[in-house]
Design an enzyme around this catalytic site. Structure first.
Site, PDB file in Angstrom:
ATOM      1  N   ARG A 150      -2.581  26.758 -14.105  1.00  0.00           N
ATOM      2  CA  ARG A 150      -2.012  26.674 -12.756  1.00  0.00           C
ATOM      3  C   ARG A 150      -0.673  25.946 -12.754  1.00  0.00           C
ATOM      4  O   ARG A 150       0.180  26.170 -11.902  1.00  0.00           O
ATOM      5  CB  ARG A 150      -3.010  25.997 -11.803  1.00  0.00           C
ATOM      6  N   ASP A 173      17.875  31.118   2.696  1.00  0.00           N
ATOM      7  CA  ASP A 173      17.197  32.308   2.166  1.00  0.00           C
ATOM      8  C   ASP A 173      18.285  33.172   1.542  1.00  0.00           C
ATOM      9  O   ASP A 173      19.122  33.743   2.236  1.00  0.00           O
ATOM     10  CB  ASP A 173      16.471  33.038   3.304  1.00  0.00           C
ATOM     11  N   TYR A 221      14.745  35.693   8.987  1.00  0.00           N
ATOM     12  CA  TYR A 221      13.674  36.641   8.677  1.00  0.00           C
ATOM     13  C   TYR A 221      12.470  36.373   9.602  1.00  0.00           C
ATOM     14  O   TYR A 221      12.064  35.211   9.761  1.00  0.00           O
ATOM     15  CB  TYR A 221      13.311  36.415   7.207  1.00  0.00           C
ATOM     16  N   LYS A 255      12.349  41.356  -4.155  1.00  0.00           N
ATOM     17  CA  LYS A 255      13.423  42.288  -3.867  1.00  0.00           C
ATOM     18  C   LYS A 255      14.273  42.541  -5.118  1.00  0.00           C
ATOM     19  O   LYS A 255      13.873  43.317  -5.948  1.00  0.00           O
ATOM     20  CB  LYS A 255      14.254  41.757  -2.692  1.00  0.00           C
TER      21      LYS A 255
HETATM   22  C1  LIG Z   1      11.096  40.271   2.096  1.00  0.00           C
HETATM   23  C2  LIG Z   1      11.755  39.025   2.496  1.00  0.00           C
HETATM   24  C3  LIG Z   1      11.090  37.801   2.393  1.00  0.00           C
HETATM   25  C4  LIG Z   1       9.619  37.692   2.047  1.00  0.00           C
HETATM   26  O1  LIG Z   1       9.302  38.142   0.780  1.00  0.00           O
HETATM   27  P1  LIG Z   1       7.815  38.603   0.404  1.00  0.00           P
HETATM   28  O2  LIG Z   1       7.847  38.606  -1.073  1.00  0.00           O
HETATM   29  O3  LIG Z   1       7.643  39.957   1.036  1.00  0.00           O
HETATM   30  O4  LIG Z   1       6.854  37.617   0.968  1.00  0.00           O
HETATM   31  C5  LIG Z   1      11.787  36.649   2.677  1.00  0.00           C
HETATM   32  N1  LIG Z   1      13.075  36.681   3.094  1.00  0.00           N
HETATM   33  C6  LIG Z   1      13.741  37.845   3.230  1.00  0.00           C
HETATM   34  C7  LIG Z   1      15.152  37.823   3.684  1.00  0.00           C
HETATM   35  C8  LIG Z   1      13.103  39.044   2.949  1.00  0.00           C
HETATM   36  O5  LIG Z   1      13.758  40.199   3.131  1.00  0.00           O
END
Ligand SMILES: *Cc1c(COP(=O)(O)O)cnc(C)c1O
Length: 386
Positions: free
Chosen positions: A55, A180, A108, A205
């Site tokens: 972990r 972010d 987001y 992403k």
């Molecule tokens: C998709 C996304 C997230 C969240 O990511 P997950 O892996 O789907 O939880 C956070 N911030 C932005 C800008 C996103 O597009």
């Protein structure tokens, strides 16, 4: 682990140590929960071991942590099983009854939801602010403000924030800043170089790049690490080595993918601007975009995700356009090698700034296909709108 190399070299080599893995070029997948320690003395001093229990990380997840530090120019990194978990670990780390956080109105959706649910229950107040804020953010700061949350460009609407100015104001008031940084993949923008304390990404992403992985990354200054790690450990957050392996594999091609997303995305955006069906294109890389100069200040390029607005139409015609696509998929997420397009409705998230589009907003992710094929498919889709 800061690096003196340029970004393309960093993503190619960061986190690799072939000699430690029998010469294997890529760090292998270590599936491990129990780590056996050789002597009682080692066991007695296990606090100092980086490798002591699954972990708490394996050689594969450690390699990814090191690579994220090099990518984001951070002192430390933590890995979470999703982007949302990276967001919640950070917000929880600064939450305490009576605390106040400032969050951009362009954040987001799930980030806002976490503030409205978990943080509110804990007695934390959230104030949303205009993404165009600069020095004037100071007026919103209260004695109990602990954190300023940024996202640049904004989710769905693509406003670029004056990140360095907000970070400078926050630092002068002893407030931690978070961004972010998912849109840039950490390749086109290095927030910590501009004074931000913590940069999170949905590694789901662009780092993954293949639409087959869920991952969150938290890159931070040494000053914030212990606080973040405390939350992280108490909640038992960790990722599997298979996922870390996939992320490292994706990272090796991040630079070439991002450059192609930049070129192809701009080509499609410029073409869209010339179409009669299109009212507005929301792409900061276009010279007439109101955020173009800020974008040029901060970003080395644009990813493949942007928006555009078409003349108001009914759902039936919209369905004819979308259902007939074969290259553009419809689905959540983005950042993979493939193109996506979905209608969107950013107005529903806004609370302190209004976002009233003059038509139907569309979110597009330009993937790695030949942009000429994508343009031909959009043209045919517009024709189906009638
Ligand atoms: C998709 C996304 C997230 C969240 O990511 P997950 O892996 O789907 O939880 C956070 N911030 C932005 C800008 C996103 O597009």
């Amino acid at each position: 682990m800061k690096s003196e190399y340029r970004p393309d070299t960093i993503v190619t080599h960061a986190g690799r140590e072939p000699a430690a893995h029998h010469g294997a070029v890529s760090v292998p997948v270590y599936r491990a929960s129990t780590i056996l320690l050789p002597t009682l003395e080692t066991l007695d001093n296990k606090e100092s071991l980086r490798l002591r229990y699954g972990r708490r990380g394996t050689p594969t997840t450690h390699a990814l942590e090191d690579a994220i530090c090099a990518l984001e120019n951070s002192d430390r990194a933590l890995l979470a099983p999703s982007g949302v978990m990276a967001i919640s670990v950070v917000l929880m780390s600064y939450a305490e009854p009576g605390a106040h956080v400032l969050v951009t109105d362009s954040a987001y959706g799930p980030t806002r939801k976490f503030c409205e649910s978990v943080l509110r229950k804990m007695g934390v107040t959230t104030t949303y602010y205009d993404p165009a804020a600069g020095e004037d953010i100071e007026a919103l700061i209260r004695p109990e403000t602990r954190l300023i949350w940024m996202e640049s460009p904004g989710s769905q609407t693509f406003e670029i924030q004056d990140v360095a100015t907000i970070a400078r104001v926050a630092r002068s008031r002893g407030i931690v800043t978070v961004i972010d940084n998912t849109w840039s993949g950490g390749y086109f923008f290095k927030p910590l170089d501009h004074g931000v304390d913590i940069s999170i990404q949905a590694g789901t992403k662009y780092i993954s790049g293949h639409s087959d992985l869920m991952l969150g990354t938290i890159a931070c200054r040494a000053s914030e690490y212990e606080r973040l790690r405390e939350t992280y450990l108490r909640f038992g957050v960790c990722i599997g080595s298979d996922d870390a392996y996939l992320a490292l594999r994706g990272l090796r091609t991040l630079a070439v993918r991002m450059r192609q997303h930049h070129v192809a995305g701009l080509e499609v955006a410029q073409w869209l601007q010339q179409q009669d069906e299109v009212v507005q294109v929301l792409h900061p890389g276009l010279p007439d975009n109101p955020y173009h100069n800020l974008w040029k200040n901060y970003f080395g390029g644009a990813s493949g995700l942007f928006g555009f607005i078409i003349h108001e139409t009914d759902r039936k015609r919209l369905a004819r356009m979308f259902d007939g696509f074969s290259l553009f998929g419809m689905g959540s997420s983005w950042g993979g090698f493939e193109s996506l397009m979905t209608p969107s409705n950013p107005s529903v998230y806004r609370t302190v700034t209004s976002w009233v589009p003059s038509g139907q907003t569309v979110r597009i992710h330009v993937g790695l296909e030949d942009p000429r094929d994508l343009i031909a498919e959009i043209r045919a889709g517009f024709d189906r709108l009638g």
